[in-house]
Structures are given as C-alpha cells and as structure tokens.
Scaffold this motif. Structure first.
Motif, PDB file in Angstrom:
ATOM      1  N   VAL A   1      25.625 -62.171  29.342  1.00  0.00           N
ATOM      2  CA  VAL A   1      24.743 -62.558  30.444  1.00  0.00           C
ATOM      3  C   VAL A   1      25.447 -63.908  30.878  1.00  0.00           C
ATOM      4  N   ARG A   2      25.228 -64.136  32.204  1.00  0.00           N
ATOM      5  CA  ARG A   2      25.776 -65.415  32.762  1.00  0.00           C
ATOM      6  C   ARG A   2      24.997 -66.533  32.379  1.00  0.00           C
ATOM      7  N   ILE A   3      25.887 -67.347  31.800  1.00  0.00           N
ATOM      8  CA  ILE A   3      25.446 -68.638  31.031  1.00  0.00           C
ATOM      9  C   ILE A   3      26.409 -69.980  32.011  1.00  0.00           C
ATOM     10  N   GLY A   4      26.042 -71.209  31.331  1.00  0.00           N
ATOM     11  CA  GLY A   4      26.631 -72.196  31.822  1.00  0.00           C
ATOM     12  C   GLY A   4      26.382 -73.505  31.254  1.00  0.00           C
ATOM     13  N   ILE A   5      27.289 -74.536  31.085  1.00  0.00           N
ATOM     14  CA  ILE A   5      26.732 -75.896  30.504  1.00  0.00           C
ATOM     15  C   ILE A   5      26.240 -76.509  31.688  1.00  0.00           C
ATOM     16  N   LEU A   6      25.024 -77.193  31.553  1.00  0.00           N
ATOM     17  CA  LEU A   6      24.414 -78.168  32.434  1.00  0.00           C
ATOM     18  C   LEU A   6      25.509 -79.131  32.874  1.00  0.00           C
ATOM     19  N   ASN A   7      25.824 -79.483  34.234  1.00  0.00           N
ATOM     20  CA  ASN A   7      27.061 -80.169  34.588  1.00  0.00           C
ATOM     21  C   ASN A   7      28.352 -80.016  33.947  1.00  0.00           C
ATOM     22  N   GLY A   8      28.587 -78.782  33.551  1.00  0.00           N
ATOM     23  CA  GLY A   8      29.840 -78.387  33.180  1.00  0.00           C
ATOM     24  C   GLY A   8      30.190 -77.108  33.615  1.00  0.00           C
ATOM     25  N   ALA A   9      31.179 -76.365  32.685  1.00  0.00           N
ATOM     26  CA  ALA A   9      31.782 -75.156  33.048  1.00  0.00           C
ATOM     27  C   ALA A   9      30.558 -73.879  32.931  1.00  0.00           C
ATOM     28  N   PRO A  10      30.554 -73.007  33.865  1.00  0.00           N
ATOM     29  CA  PRO A  10      29.994 -71.803  33.966  1.00  0.00           C
ATOM     30  C   PRO A  10      30.795 -70.834  32.973  1.00  0.00           C
ATOM     31  N   GLY A  11      30.202 -69.677  32.540  1.00  0.00           N
ATOM     32  CA  GLY A  11      30.759 -68.763  31.538  1.00  0.00           C
ATOM     33  C   GLY A  11      29.839 -67.640  31.343  1.00  0.00           C
ATOM     34  N   HIS A  12      30.029 -66.815  30.318  1.00  0.00           N
ATOM     35  CA  HIS A  12      29.431 -65.742  29.906  1.00  0.00           C
ATOM     36  C   HIS A  12      29.162 -65.776  28.386  1.00  0.00           C
ATOM     37  N   GLY A  13      27.730 -65.264  28.090  1.00  0.00           N
ATOM     38  CA  GLY A  13      27.378 -65.282  26.822  1.00  0.00           C
ATOM     39  C   GLY A  13      27.204 -63.975  26.365  1.00  0.00           C
ATOM     40  N   LYS A  14      27.850 -63.368  25.225  1.00  0.00           N
ATOM     41  CA  LYS A  14      27.742 -62.089  24.628  1.00  0.00           C
ATOM     42  C   LYS A  14      26.695 -62.020  23.561  1.00  0.00           C
ATOM     43  N   LEU A  15      25.654 -61.307  23.802  1.00  0.00           N
ATOM     44  CA  LEU A  15      24.305 -61.250  22.862  1.00  0.00           C
ATOM     45  C   LEU A  15      24.821 -60.580  21.665  1.00  0.00           C
ATOM     46  N   ILE A  16      24.398 -61.347  20.473  1.00  0.00           N
ATOM     47  CA  ILE A  16      24.494 -60.767  19.155  1.00  0.00           C
ATOM     48  C   ILE A  16      23.204 -60.774  18.484  1.00  0.00           C
ATOM     49  N   ALA A  17      21.927 -61.312  19.208  1.00  0.00           N
ATOM     50  CA  ALA A  17      20.468 -60.803  18.604  1.00  0.00           C
ATOM     51  C   ALA A  17      19.600 -61.166  20.123  1.00  0.00           C
ATOM     52  N   VAL A  18      18.740 -59.901  20.055  1.00  0.00           N
ATOM     53  CA  VAL A  18      17.717 -60.275  21.123  1.00  0.00           C
ATOM     54  C   VAL A  18      16.589 -60.037  20.565  1.00  0.00           C
ATOM     55  N   ALA A  19      15.356 -61.209  20.565  1.00  0.00           N
ATOM     56  CA  ALA A  19      14.062 -60.525  20.086  1.00  0.00           C
ATOM     57  C   ALA A  19      13.289 -61.572  20.981  1.00  0.00           C
ATOM     58  N   PRO A  20      11.948 -61.193  21.300  1.00  0.00           N
ATOM     59  CA  PRO A  20      11.164 -61.915  22.370  1.00  0.00           C
ATOM     60  C   PRO A  20      11.287 -63.185  22.510  1.00  0.00           C
ATOM     61  N   ASN A  21      11.381 -63.939  21.408  1.00  0.00           N
ATOM     62  CA  ASN A  21      11.447 -65.421  21.266  1.00  0.00           C
ATOM     63  C   ASN A  21      12.522 -66.020  20.544  1.00  0.00           C
ATOM     64  N   HIS A  22      13.917 -65.166  20.449  1.00  0.00           N
ATOM     65  CA  HIS A  22      14.936 -65.544  19.594  1.00  0.00           C
ATOM     66  C   HIS A  22      16.119 -64.704  20.332  1.00  0.00           C
ATOM     67  N   VAL A  23      17.077 -65.640  20.877  1.00  0.00           N
ATOM     68  CA  VAL A  23      18.244 -64.872  21.225  1.00  0.00           C
ATOM     69  C   VAL A  23      19.469 -65.789  20.860  1.00  0.00           C
ATOM     70  N   GLU A  24      20.455 -64.979  20.367  1.00  0.00           N
ATOM     71  CA  GLU A  24      21.627 -65.573  19.920  1.00  0.00           C
ATOM     72  C   GLU A  24      22.896 -64.925  20.870  1.00  0.00           C
ATOM     73  N   LEU A  25      23.469 -65.951  21.183  1.00  0.00           N
ATOM     74  CA  LEU A  25      24.718 -65.597  21.985  1.00  0.00           C
ATOM     75  C   LEU A  25      26.050 -66.256  21.550  1.00  0.00           C
ATOM     76  N   VAL A  26      27.006 -65.537  21.816  1.00  0.00           N
ATOM     77  CA  VAL A  26      28.429 -66.204  21.591  1.00  0.00           C
ATOM     78  C   VAL A  26      28.984 -66.477  23.147  1.00  0.00           C
ATOM     79  N   CYS A  27      29.498 -67.702  23.235  1.00  0.00           N
ATOM     80  CA  CYS A  27      29.774 -68.279  24.692  1.00  0.00           C
ATOM     81  C   CYS A  27      31.373 -68.229  24.857  1.00  0.00           C
ATOM     82  N   GLN A  28      31.797 -68.023  26.253  1.00  0.00           N
ATOM     83  CA  GLN A  28      32.965 -68.278  26.718  1.00  0.00           C
ATOM     84  C   GLN A  28      32.799 -68.869  27.887  1.00  0.00           C
ATOM     85  N   PHE A  29      33.508 -69.912  28.106  1.00  0.00           N
ATOM     86  CA  PHE A  29      33.369 -70.717  29.227  1.00  0.00           C
ATOM     87  C   PHE A  29      34.691 -70.877  30.114  1.00  0.00           C
ATOM     88  N   GLU A  30      34.645 -70.652  31.418  1.00  0.00           N
ATOM     89  CA  GLU A  30      35.757 -70.820  32.211  1.00  0.00           C
ATOM     90  C   GLU A  30      36.095 -72.238  32.012  1.00  0.00           C
TER      91      GLU A  30
END
Lengths: 243, 243
Positions: free
Chosen positions: A39-68
C-alpha cells in the motif's frame, strides 16, 4: 485514503510499522489487501513510500516500509485567506491541503466578523487532522504551514515577504475588470501567493494595501462564489495555468 | 444571496411582489435596506432585474420589480457525473449551479455503489432548492437541466448527442498523461461537456466507450481529489481557460 501517513516515530529502525485505529480499519475494510500486497504510505512531512503487508486484521495491520530518497518539494502556491465563517473554515482544511499549498495565512479584514476568530477551527489540535485527511486523499505527505496573522496591515506591510518570499502575488476580486487567465499566465516558474477575501469582499483600503504590496487583481469568470468554492476554483485555475 | 429569485407567478402584472419566509428575512436581516433602496432580483429561469423596496419588515417585504429585456443564455458547460456518495451529491448541487451549468447528467459506473441511486438527493423536490441556493449565491437565474440516465452504455452511445449537442467532450482522468491545459485551450467558441468519474475512477471499458464517443482525456495537475473538489476544480479550470 490514497496514501496512509505515518508519524516518523511510528516507524521502527527496520521500517516496521504496527497500525491500529482508523488507518488499520481503512486498510483492512476499504483497501482489502492480502498479506504480501503493498500500500502507498508516507512519513508526515517526509518521504513517500510503499508498505508491504505482513499482517492484516480488522484492527491490526503490520507493514514493512520502504521510503523514496529525498523529501517532496514545497508546493508552489501559498494562500492568504480572510477568515471565513467557522463552518466554512472547518470544511476548507482538507480540500486546501489536498490541492497542495506551501503556506496558509489567515488574516482579519473589515468584513470579517470579530467572533469568527474564537472558533476552535483555528486550533492546530482541531485542524491538523483535517489537513492530514486532505494529504491522504491526494497522496501527498507535506503539511502546509499555517499562520494566523490577525492584524491585516502589519501582515501585508511588514510580515508577508518573510512568510511567502519572492512570490507572484494575485488577489481574486470580482471587479478586477480583466480576465484571470491573463493574470495567471505570466510567471509559471515563480511561486505564487493567492489572496481570497471575505464573503462581502475586500474594502477599498484593503485593496489599496494589497496593491501597494504588489498584488495584481484577477476576476474569475463566474458569479460570486461561496468562499470555499472560490478558494478551490482559484487554486484550480492557478494550478492548471502553471501545468 | 446575491440575487433574490422569484417564481414567475409571484410577480403581479404591475411588477409587484410580496415576500415572506426566508427571502424576506434575508432582505430584512442581512441586506438591511431602507424603503426606496433596490435589491437584485430575478425570475427563476427568466430575466434578471432589480426590485425597489416599498415595505420592509422582518417577515414581510414588498417590492416593485423591473426586469431586463431578454433571458440569459444557456451556460457554455455541461457536466456528466458518475453518481457520487449521496453525502457528496447533497453538497454538490449548490456549488454546481453557482458555477453555471447548462445540463447535469448523472449516470452509473462500475465503481458506483448500487444503493447510491436510492438517495432522495436525486429527487427534484430535494435538489431543486439547493440549485436555487447556488443561483442566488452567484446572482444567476437559469436552473441547470438535470438528467439521471442510469444506464451508462446507452447514455454514451445513443442519448448523449441529444442531451448535450455539438459539445467538445473532455473526461478528467488521472492517468491521462498530458496536461489539462492543452486539452482545455482548444475550442473556446464551442460548448463543453466535462465528465467526472467515480471516486475509484472509470474502468477501462468505460474509458474506451468515452473515447469512442469523442471524449479526450485530461489530467488535472493535482493528486487524487475528492469527487466534489474535482468537479469544482475541473469547472474552474475549464471556465478560466475559456474566459
């Protein structure tokens, strides 16, 4: 949300992020990705990037992020806005940030009612979530700077050049008597400062101060628009003229 | 309200009008005129004019009206809109009419949820007061025609030319790959039909149908905007490019 924004301290050194709350629910219920999707993610006031999902539940999501590399540039347009009715200010925050602004300067004017400034919609705790909502809609990461400079004359005469340096200055005014297109077409390489007055318009004293400070006036080719619609229309016209 | 709109049967043969309700309260409490002053008025779907006040009380206003010769022309722009969320549709009616549209065509699309069409915001009894509110804001008199044509393919292939004859056709699409400015600058003397898709965008099948029907695609120089903001931005950009 077309980009999920993270505060810098939410990201671990390895780029790992754990989300709960609204953002997790949005990912799980609206985007509906599978583990391994990005999914497309970004640091507020920082770099945009992508996050790869390693866990998805209705109220718990884990991502590993890479930033431009590198941060996005400051948007090319600033806005000087006479304080509108609080209800209008409330609904303007998200659209304003979604259209890309470097700085929003809010000021007083003769036709602004004094009690407008009492609203909590000028309190960062209230408006910042709206600005972030607009960024996430547009897929951007950089919050506009916000300055409330209530005294109009000192703002225009003394503080404006520091707040919005070296900008082409344009004020929207219905009686400008010439088309906005000509006004917009002039200096596409320069940053732009756009001024929008109160519902009842600027008074002659204010227009004279703006003119003395280097503003040229443009009239949009529409009837009198509500302040929020006028802001969006002016930003759109300016953006397209520079594209 | 920058123009008070009257239905034709509210005006007597001598041009006399008696108002109560919202319009009277607006004149008495907001415009605060004296007897003998004039206010901008107009016949809904007819001529604009001026009304001279002969009585003003909080809920009772009497005017003698004079109307301009001839009716205002049909605005130069039509809008084809994939049905947005009902909440967005509700807040779009007034801005759309304030920006001047000849016709609004609302249709279905693959990424429109079926239940959106169940809303009362597609019922003239609910949306017409919003359209009138937008006209009164902008000082105009002519209501846009509204057509709900739910079946997309028959609309595009068979009905569009009758609904919006001989228009230059432009669809806003983020991946258009060329600047909207070039797209807008082409035929300023011709009426324009602008198409705005659903939040998730048009699907390839829909884009192909639009292209076959003569639409060219333009991308606004912004991130993904909320549907209502995208509509206003597109109408503003188109209006300014033709001014």
């Amino acid at each position: 949300m077309n980009r999920i924004l993270l505060k810098a301290d939410e990201v671990s050194d390895g780029g790992r992020v754990v989300l709960a709350g609204i953002r997790a629910r949005h990912i799980a219920a609206v985007l509906k990705p599978a583990v391994g999707d990005t999914v497309r993610i970004g640091i507020l006031n920082g770099a945009p990037g992508h996050g790869k999902l390693i866990a998805v539940a209705p109220n718990h999501v884990e991502l590993v992020c890479q930033f431009e590399a590198g941060e996005p540039p400051v948007p090319a347009v600033d806005l000087l806005l006479a304080m509108p009715r609080p209800k209008v200010m409330k609904r303007l925050w998200a659209p304003l940030s979604s259209m890309g602004l470097g700085r929003i300067i809010i000021t007083n004017a003769a036709r602004v009612e004094r009690n407008y400034f009492d609203t909590h919609w000028l309190d960062p705790a209230h408006y910042e979530p709206r600005l972030i909502e607009g960024l996430q809609q547009a897929g951007m990461t950089r919050l506009p700077d916000v300055t409330v400079a209530r005294r109009f004359r000192p703002l225009i005469e003394d503080q404006l050049e520091a707040l919005s340096p070296n900008t082409q200055r344009i004020v929207a005014h219905p009686d400008a008597g010439f088309s906005s297109h000509a006004g917009f077409a002039t200096e596409p390489s320069r940053r732009l400062l756009l001024a929008v007055g109160p519902e009842g318009g600027w008074v002659p004293f204010e227009l004279a101060l703006l003119q003395a400070a280097g503003f040229s006036a443009v009239a949009l080719p529409f009837g009198t628009l509500r302040t929020d619609i006028a802001c969006i229309a002016l930003l759109a016209a300016a953006g397209v003229s520079r594209a």
